[in-house]
Write an enzyme that holds these catalytic residues in place. Sequence first.
Site, mmCIF file in Angstrom:
data_model
loop_
_atom_site.group_PDB
_atom_site.id
_atom_site.type_symbol
_atom_site.label_atom_id
_atom_site.label_comp_id
_atom_site.label_asym_id
_atom_site.label_seq_id
_atom_site.Cartn_x
_atom_site.Cartn_y
_atom_site.Cartn_z
ATOM 1 N N LYS A 202 -4.954 -15.028 8.764
ATOM 2 C CA LYS A 202 -4.289 -14.088 7.860
ATOM 3 C C LYS A 202 -4.429 -14.588 6.431
ATOM 4 O O LYS A 202 -3.977 -15.676 6.085
ATOM 5 C CB LYS A 202 -2.817 -13.962 8.226
ATOM 6 C CG LYS A 202 -2.064 -13.014 7.301
ATOM 7 C CD LYS A 202 -0.676 -12.721 7.801
ATOM 8 C CE LYS A 202 0.032 -11.763 6.862
ATOM 9 N NZ LYS A 202 1.389 -11.442 7.327
ATOM 10 N N ARG A 212 4.553 -3.810 2.081
ATOM 11 C CA ARG A 212 5.789 -4.425 1.579
ATOM 12 C C ARG A 212 6.742 -3.353 1.069
ATOM 13 O O ARG A 212 7.958 -3.505 1.158
ATOM 14 C CB ARG A 212 5.461 -5.481 0.517
ATOM 15 C CG ARG A 212 4.738 -6.675 1.148
ATOM 16 C CD ARG A 212 4.289 -7.738 0.146
ATOM 17 N NE ARG A 212 3.435 -8.732 0.812
ATOM 18 C CZ ARG A 212 2.713 -9.635 0.172
ATOM 19 N NH1 ARG A 212 2.738 -9.694 -1.144
ATOM 20 N NH2 ARG A 212 1.958 -10.488 0.856
ATOM 21 N N LYS A 225 2.554 -15.501 -1.516
ATOM 22 C CA LYS A 225 2.534 -16.150 -0.208
ATOM 23 C C LYS A 225 1.383 -17.155 -0.093
ATOM 24 O O LYS A 225 0.923 -17.485 0.994
ATOM 25 C CB LYS A 225 2.461 -15.082 0.893
ATOM 26 C CG LYS A 225 3.649 -14.107 0.859
ATOM 27 C CD LYS A 225 3.769 -13.248 2.113
ATOM 28 C CE LYS A 225 5.022 -12.373 2.057
ATOM 29 N NZ LYS A 225 5.230 -11.597 3.305
ATOM 30 N N LYS A 256 -7.038 -10.623 9.455
ATOM 31 C CA LYS A 256 -6.285 -9.688 8.635
ATOM 32 C C LYS A 256 -6.375 -10.090 7.174
ATOM 33 O O LYS A 256 -6.195 -11.272 6.885
ATOM 34 C CB LYS A 256 -4.829 -9.719 9.096
ATOM 35 C CG LYS A 256 -3.885 -8.908 8.265
ATOM 36 C CD LYS A 256 -2.487 -9.092 8.778
ATOM 37 C CE LYS A 256 -1.568 -8.268 7.901
ATOM 38 N NZ LYS A 256 -0.187 -8.570 8.137
ATOM 39 N N SER A 282 -2.317 -1.949 5.235
ATOM 40 C CA SER A 282 -1.757 -0.836 4.465
ATOM 41 C C SER A 282 -2.593 -0.471 3.241
ATOM 42 O O SER A 282 -2.794 0.711 2.952
ATOM 43 C CB SER A 282 -0.328 -1.187 4.049
ATOM 44 O OG SER A 282 -0.303 -2.414 3.339
ATOM 45 N N TYR A 321 -3.049 2.323 11.088
ATOM 46 C CA TYR A 321 -2.088 3.409 10.884
ATOM 47 C C TYR A 321 -2.716 4.757 11.229
ATOM 48 O O TYR A 321 -2.024 5.743 11.367
ATOM 49 C CB TYR A 321 -1.590 3.388 9.431
ATOM 50 C CG TYR A 321 -0.930 2.069 9.092
ATOM 51 C CD1 TYR A 321 0.360 1.787 9.522
ATOM 52 C CD2 TYR A 321 -1.625 1.065 8.401
ATOM 53 C CE1 TYR A 321 0.956 0.557 9.266
ATOM 54 C CE2 TYR A 321 -1.040 -0.164 8.131
ATOM 55 C CZ TYR A 321 0.244 -0.415 8.568
ATOM 56 O OH TYR A 321 0.831 -1.634 8.320
HETATM 57 C C1 PBG Z 1 4.699 -9.749 7.387
HETATM 58 C C2 PBG Z 1 3.526 -8.891 7.559
HETATM 59 C C3 PBG Z 1 2.741 -8.334 6.539
HETATM 60 C C4 PBG Z 1 1.874 -7.448 7.157
HETATM 61 C C5 PBG Z 1 2.108 -7.514 8.533
HETATM 62 N N1 PBG Z 1 3.125 -8.426 8.766
HETATM 63 C C6 PBG Z 1 2.813 -8.468 5.075
HETATM 64 C C7 PBG Z 1 2.774 -9.759 4.405
HETATM 65 O O1 PBG Z 1 2.330 -10.775 4.943
HETATM 66 O O2 PBG Z 1 3.220 -9.766 3.261
HETATM 67 C C8 PBG Z 1 0.892 -6.579 6.424
HETATM 68 C C9 PBG Z 1 0.482 -5.313 7.093
HETATM 69 C C10 PBG Z 1 -0.138 -4.313 6.194
HETATM 70 O O3 PBG Z 1 -0.361 -4.525 4.986
HETATM 71 O O4 PBG Z 1 -0.439 -3.219 6.694
HETATM 72 N N2 PBG Z 1 4.629 -11.050 7.691
#
Ligand code: PBG
Length: 332
Positions: A202, A212, A225, A256, A282, A321
């Site tokens: 990730k 978010r 992060k 991801k 997203s 989605y």
């Molecule tokens: C939270 C999490 C995130 C996503 C999935 N789980 C966001 C992040 O790490 O800030 C992102 C999913 C998306 O953007 O569709 N830990």
Amino acid sequence: MRPTIAPFPSARPRRARATPAIRALVRETTLAPSDFIWPVFVRDGDGVEEPVPSMPGVVRRSVDLIGAAAKEAYDLGVPAICVFPYTSMEARTEDCAMAWDRDNVANRAIRAIKDAVPDMAVMTDIALDPYNINGHDGFVVDGEIVNDRTVEALVKMALAQAESGADILGPSDMMDGRIGAMRAALEAEGHQKVMILSYAAKFASAFYGPFRDAVGASAALTGDKNTYQIDPGNGREALRMIERDLSEGADMVMVKPGLPYLDICRQVKDMFGAPTFAYQVSGEYAMVQAAAQNGWIDGQKVMLESLMAFKRAGCDGVLTYFAPEAARILNG
Ligand code: PBG
């Protein structure tokens, strides 16, 4: 394997592209509704379906509506759903205790889906960000996101989700040591059949912005992060994280975001051969929808082409989605 081809005019590759029938016959990669995991947002309330402005077409549903939505997707051939909770600013705390509450909105949604569609696989998200007052995936102590204390909390969260009936746990937090700790706890507590789909690779990505908003973390999040998610330049590091999580007991792994990281997907599949998933996040979704709404691209075609790309890159499936919409089109 090196592709071989006869010289022109013995070879006329266009012969294999000449008609829909021939193209269908020689297509190397196919896309089906069974390739999708559908991420959904749940919230409290009754009969609520609230649009997420930065994700046109995506809504937050109250728990009473999630069973019917899941059933509709399952009937279209989508085998799995992934639950994300929306939490208001007021409901967030520093100790994140709601994260492992058996009756939090995510765990109630798991039970509602299992009641409505027992055969659908229910996946979860494990991270503290929906519950954390500062929007981070881990506890923040003196400005630092602390690892080991966070892992203890994530294990409690994992057990609450397993007890609620989740089939697949999705740790998305990127803390060190969490997969091994969760696997040991699941074994000890009699949840041997619960799977872990680790968000192993990730990246610290700007493509998560609209998500978010959807979970209410944008207003909460302080800083970034970067101390726990992987630097976007680091492909080798991502492969090491995949190997580590598999060795700690992950059943499946995820890359991801999706499209910008297809090179990683291909390497993961080739190197480890484990069930490999990508998350079309997203921001990827929002870009397609925004351009389509402006009439700049054909949204449906771009959607299907992007989903096909994940399969071509070696993924076994995609969190998207678009899942119900794509399934509807693929079913004709
Ligand atoms: C939270 C999490 C995130 C996503 C999935 N789980 C966001 C992040 O790490 O800030 C992102 C999913 C998306 O953007 O569709 N830990």
